[in-house]
Design a protein around this motif. Structure first.
Motif, PDB file in Angstrom:
ATOM      1  N   ARG A  84      46.291   3.217 -43.005  1.00 53.92           N
ATOM      2  CA  ARG A  84      45.207   2.486 -44.127  1.00 53.92           C
ATOM      3  C   ARG A  84      44.267   3.575 -44.540  1.00 53.92           C
ATOM      4  O   ARG A  84      44.073   4.704 -44.509  1.00 53.92           O
ATOM      5  N   SER A  85      43.553   2.985 -46.172  1.00 55.06           N
ATOM      6  CA  SER A  85      43.025   3.763 -46.170  1.00 55.06           C
ATOM      7  C   SER A  85      41.392   3.283 -46.680  1.00 55.06           C
ATOM      8  O   SER A  85      41.457   2.660 -47.369  1.00 55.06           O
ATOM      9  N   TYR A  86      40.774   4.340 -46.472  1.00 60.30           N
ATOM     10  CA  TYR A  86      39.315   4.397 -46.145  1.00 60.30           C
ATOM     11  C   TYR A  86      38.690   4.666 -47.380  1.00 60.30           C
ATOM     12  O   TYR A  86      38.663   6.524 -47.872  1.00 60.30           O
ATOM     13  N   PRO A  87      37.827   4.476 -47.958  1.00 56.78           N
ATOM     14  CA  PRO A  87      36.678   5.417 -49.356  1.00 56.78           C
ATOM     15  C   PRO A  87      35.959   6.246 -48.517  1.00 56.78           C
ATOM     16  O   PRO A  87      35.687   6.216 -47.284  1.00 56.78           O
ATOM     17  N   SER A  88      35.902   6.952 -49.598  1.00 60.29           N
ATOM     18  CA  SER A  88      34.517   8.759 -48.520  1.00 60.29           C
ATOM     19  C   SER A  88      34.163   7.956 -48.166  1.00 60.29           C
ATOM     20  O   SER A  88      32.951   7.122 -48.233  1.00 60.29           O
ATOM     21  N   VAL A  89      32.652   8.779 -47.013  1.00 56.96           N
ATOM     22  CA  VAL A  89      31.577   8.046 -46.599  1.00 56.96           C
ATOM     23  C   VAL A  89      31.163   8.639 -47.092  1.00 56.96           C
ATOM     24  O   VAL A  89      30.768   9.676 -48.272  1.00 56.96           O
ATOM     25  N   ASN A  90      29.520   7.381 -48.097  1.00 52.00           N
ATOM     26  CA  ASN A  90      28.939   8.062 -48.688  1.00 52.00           C
ATOM     27  C   ASN A  90      27.947   9.428 -48.388  1.00 52.00           C
ATOM     28  O   ASN A  90      27.373   9.371 -47.596  1.00 52.00           O
ATOM     29  N   LYS A  91      27.814  10.351 -49.508  1.00 52.65           N
ATOM     30  CA  LYS A  91      26.736  11.846 -49.544  1.00 52.65           C
ATOM     31  C   LYS A  91      25.801  11.510 -48.914  1.00 52.65           C
ATOM     32  O   LYS A  91      25.239  12.064 -47.490  1.00 52.65           O
ATOM     33  N   GLU A  92      24.441  10.699 -49.077  1.00 53.48           N
ATOM     34  CA  GLU A  92      23.404  10.203 -48.873  1.00 53.48           C
ATOM     35  C   GLU A  92      24.026   9.926 -47.415  1.00 53.48           C
ATOM     36  O   GLU A  92      22.481   9.889 -47.386  1.00 53.48           O
ATOM     37  N   ILE A  93      24.273   9.316 -46.535  1.00 53.92           N
ATOM     38  CA  ILE A  93      24.238   9.068 -45.642  1.00 53.92           C
ATOM     39  C   ILE A  93      24.348  10.307 -45.037  1.00 53.92           C
ATOM     40  O   ILE A  93      23.537  10.042 -43.545  1.00 53.92           O
ATOM     41  N   LEU A  94      25.151  10.851 -44.693  1.00 52.58           N
ATOM     42  CA  LEU A  94      25.533  12.329 -44.457  1.00 52.58           C
ATOM     43  C   LEU A  94      23.888  12.807 -43.841  1.00 52.58           C
ATOM     44  O   LEU A  94      23.621  13.652 -43.687  1.00 52.58           O
ATOM     45  N   LEU A  95      24.205  13.118 -45.555  1.00 52.42           N
ATOM     46  CA  LEU A  95      22.810  13.734 -45.366  1.00 52.42           C
ATOM     47  C   LEU A  95      21.453  13.455 -44.870  1.00 52.42           C
ATOM     48  O   LEU A  95      20.338  14.960 -44.279  1.00 52.42           O
ATOM     49  N   SER A  96      21.360  12.393 -44.624  1.00 49.13           N
ATOM     50  CA  SER A  96      19.982  11.530 -43.683  1.00 49.13           C
ATOM     51  C   SER A  96      20.591  11.873 -42.531  1.00 49.13           C
ATOM     52  O   SER A  96      19.383  11.441 -41.779  1.00 49.13           O
ATOM     53  N   LEU A  97      21.643  11.946 -41.757  1.00 49.65           N
ATOM     54  CA  LEU A  97      21.824  12.650 -41.129  1.00 49.65           C
ATOM     55  C   LEU A  97      21.191  14.273 -40.517  1.00 49.65           C
ATOM     56  O   LEU A  97      21.558  14.743 -39.419  1.00 49.65           O
ATOM     57  N   THR A  98      20.781  14.684 -41.469  1.00 49.09           N
ATOM     58  CA  THR A  98      21.043  16.273 -41.279  1.00 49.09           C
ATOM     59  C   THR A  98      20.463  16.496 -40.590  1.00 49.09           C
ATOM     60  O   THR A  98      20.437  17.348 -39.506  1.00 49.09           O
ATOM     61  N   PRO A  99      19.065  16.314 -39.997  1.00 49.46           N
ATOM     62  CA  PRO A  99      17.451  16.320 -38.716  1.00 49.46           C
ATOM     63  C   PRO A  99      18.816  16.096 -37.409  1.00 49.46           C
ATOM     64  O   PRO A  99      18.420  16.784 -37.129  1.00 49.46           O
ATOM     65  N   PHE A 100      19.802  15.088 -37.562  1.00 44.34           N
ATOM     66  CA  PHE A 100      20.129  15.292 -36.326  1.00 44.34           C
ATOM     67  C   PHE A 100      21.929  15.901 -36.383  1.00 44.34           C
ATOM     68  O   PHE A 100      21.429  17.285 -35.035  1.00 44.34           O
ATOM     69  N   ILE A 101      21.860  16.693 -37.084  1.00 44.82           N
ATOM     70  CA  ILE A 101      23.164  17.719 -37.450  1.00 44.82           C
ATOM     71  C   ILE A 101      22.995  19.178 -36.387  1.00 44.82           C
ATOM     72  O   ILE A 101      23.707  19.855 -36.412  1.00 44.82           O
ATOM     73  N   LYS A 102      21.651  18.850 -37.019  1.00 41.32           N
ATOM     74  CA  LYS A 102      21.438  20.307 -36.981  1.00 41.32           C
ATOM     75  C   LYS A 102      20.650  21.198 -35.353  1.00 41.32           C
ATOM     76  O   LYS A 102      20.325  21.578 -34.992  1.00 41.32           O
ATOM     77  N   GLU A 103      20.623  19.346 -34.966  1.00 39.98           N
ATOM     78  CA  GLU A 103      20.705  19.862 -33.309  1.00 39.98           C
ATOM     79  C   GLU A 103      21.826  19.373 -32.443  1.00 39.98           C
ATOM     80  O   GLU A 103      22.193  20.439 -31.325  1.00 39.98           O
ATOM     81  N   GLY A 104      22.813  19.593 -32.966  1.00 36.88           N
ATOM     82  CA  GLY A 104      24.539  18.712 -32.820  1.00 36.88           C
ATOM     83  C   GLY A 104      24.896  17.684 -32.353  1.00 36.88           C
ATOM     84  O   GLY A 104      24.690  16.849 -31.174  1.00 36.88           O
ATOM     85  N   ILE A 105      25.678  16.538 -33.588  1.00 39.81           N
ATOM     86  CA  ILE A 105      26.292  15.575 -32.718  1.00 39.81           C
ATOM     87  C   ILE A 105      27.414  15.396 -32.186  1.00 39.81           C
ATOM     88  O   ILE A 105      28.118  16.580 -33.506  1.00 39.81           O
ATOM     89  N   CYS A 106      28.061  14.488 -31.975  1.00 40.80           N
ATOM     90  CA  CYS A 106      29.557  14.338 -31.727  1.00 40.80           C
ATOM     91  C   CYS A 106      29.584  12.768 -32.105  1.00 40.80           C
ATOM     92  O   CYS A 106      28.746  11.822 -32.494  1.00 40.80           O
ATOM     93  N   ILE A 107      30.653  13.042 -33.617  1.00 45.89           N
ATOM     94  CA  ILE A 107      30.969  11.438 -34.520  1.00 45.89           C
ATOM     95  C   ILE A 107      32.606  11.111 -33.621  1.00 45.89           C
ATOM     96  O   ILE A 107      33.650  11.861 -34.016  1.00 45.89           O
ATOM     97  N   SER A 108      32.143  10.205 -33.078  1.00 42.03           N
ATOM     98  CA  SER A 108      33.534   9.729 -32.171  1.00 42.03           C
ATOM     99  C   SER A 108      34.471   8.489 -32.759  1.00 42.03           C
ATOM    100  O   SER A 108      33.821   7.416 -32.621  1.00 42.03           O
ATOM    101  N   LEU A 109      35.061   8.443 -33.880  1.00 43.32           N
ATOM    102  CA  LEU A 109      36.340   7.538 -33.993  1.00 43.32           C
ATOM    103  C   LEU A 109      36.847   7.515 -32.632  1.00 43.32           C
ATOM    104  O   LEU A 109      37.650   6.698 -32.800  1.00 43.32           O
ATOM    105  N   LYS A 110      37.176   7.985 -31.581  1.00 45.29           N
ATOM    106  CA  LYS A 110      37.657   7.444 -30.629  1.00 45.29           C
ATOM    107  C   LYS A 110      37.079   6.718 -29.513  1.00 45.29           C
ATOM    108  O   LYS A 110      37.517   4.910 -29.361  1.00 45.29           O
TER     109      LYS A 110
END
Length: 258
Positions: A177-203
């Motif tokens: 299946r094909s999905y559109p790219s995730v909006n970068k604004e959404i990912l940028l707003s996760l920056t405080p979390f990403i600086k701590e270390g996150i898991c994004i779980s597709l499983k």
């Protein structure tokens, strides 16, 4: 405990170190990296590798992958190389201008996967330094601009979702299946979390009739991916900290911080 790299695909771990300009990750492979920057990657000076079709630079006594062969390199079993480390460069003339000190810094990078100084060299014009062990298992990538990192992540999540959730066609053949790219604004707003270390779980994604919800857990800073995976297995039974949601009707992404 180390999982085979096929298991890597449906879990992404990322930890962003803004001060030192790198991202530690698990679950993003060179093949996906090369696809995200398709056509815009420069030549790659290979610090650790097992690629056969290289050119040789006499000044550094190092092999490099010309930009025209990057796709060929990406199609290899890079995971099987063990260590896979490179720095990109624009012109071979730039390599020939490197000082002994700079060459020593590059060798140190490839050997210890750490920098002596932040590894961006005007002579090379490099955007990245890519340091991996069992590619997709342990990756440490330096980014001149974190815009490139968020571009990789936005492409990578939608690409992985297509691989994880294969649809059966009428003939029973599984198609991506094909999905559109995730909006970068959404990912940028996760920056405080990403600086701590996150898991994004597709499983652990919840596939509903009208939407797909991908859970995110904040799990901390890990250099050892065995430890990270153990922490993920423990935390994944608890409520997540955020969800990236794909609306099947509008074909749009949104973020829900819990």
């Amino acid at each position: 405990m180390k999982k085979h790299h096929q298991d890597v695909r449906d879990l992404i771990y990322i930890h962003l170190n803004q001060t030192e300009q790198y991202v530690m990750s698990y679950g993003i492979e060179f093949e996906e990296f090369a696809a995200a920057f398709s056509g815009s990657l420069n030549h790659l000076l290979l610090l650790k590798h097992r690629f056969d079709e290289t050119d040789f630079n006499m000044h550094t006594l190092l092999e490099y992958c010309p930009d025209a062969k990057v796709n060929k390199l990406a199609a290899q079993d890079v995971y099987g190389y063990g260590d896979f480390c490179w720095i990109d460069f624009v012109e071979e003339d730039g390599l020939n201008e490197l000082t002994g000190q700079e060459i020593a810094e590059l060798l140190y990078l490839g050997h210890l996967k750490q920098h002596l100084k932040i590894p961006f060299y005007p002579k090379l014009g490099n955007r990245f330094v890519y340091l991996a062990h069992d590619d997709g298992w342990f990756n440490k990538v330096y980014y001149r601009s974190f815009k490139d990192f968020f571009h990789l992540l936005s492409e990578g999540i939608s690409e992985k979702l297509g691989k994880v959730k294969l649809e059966k066609s009428l003939l029973g053949i599984r198609k991506k299946r094909s999905y559109p790219s995730v909006n970068k604004e959404i990912l940028l707003s996760l920056t405080p979390f990403i600086k701590e270390g996150i898991c994004i779980s597709l499983k652990d994604a919840d596939h509903q009739r009208g939407r797909i919800e991908i859970p995110i857990w904040v799990i901390g800073d890990f250099a050892n991916m065995d430890d990270m995976y153990e922490e993920y297995e423990e935390i994944s039974s608890k409520n997540c900290h955020a969800k990236i949601i794909f609306d099947k009707k509008t074909k749009e992404w949104k973020l829900n911080v819990i």
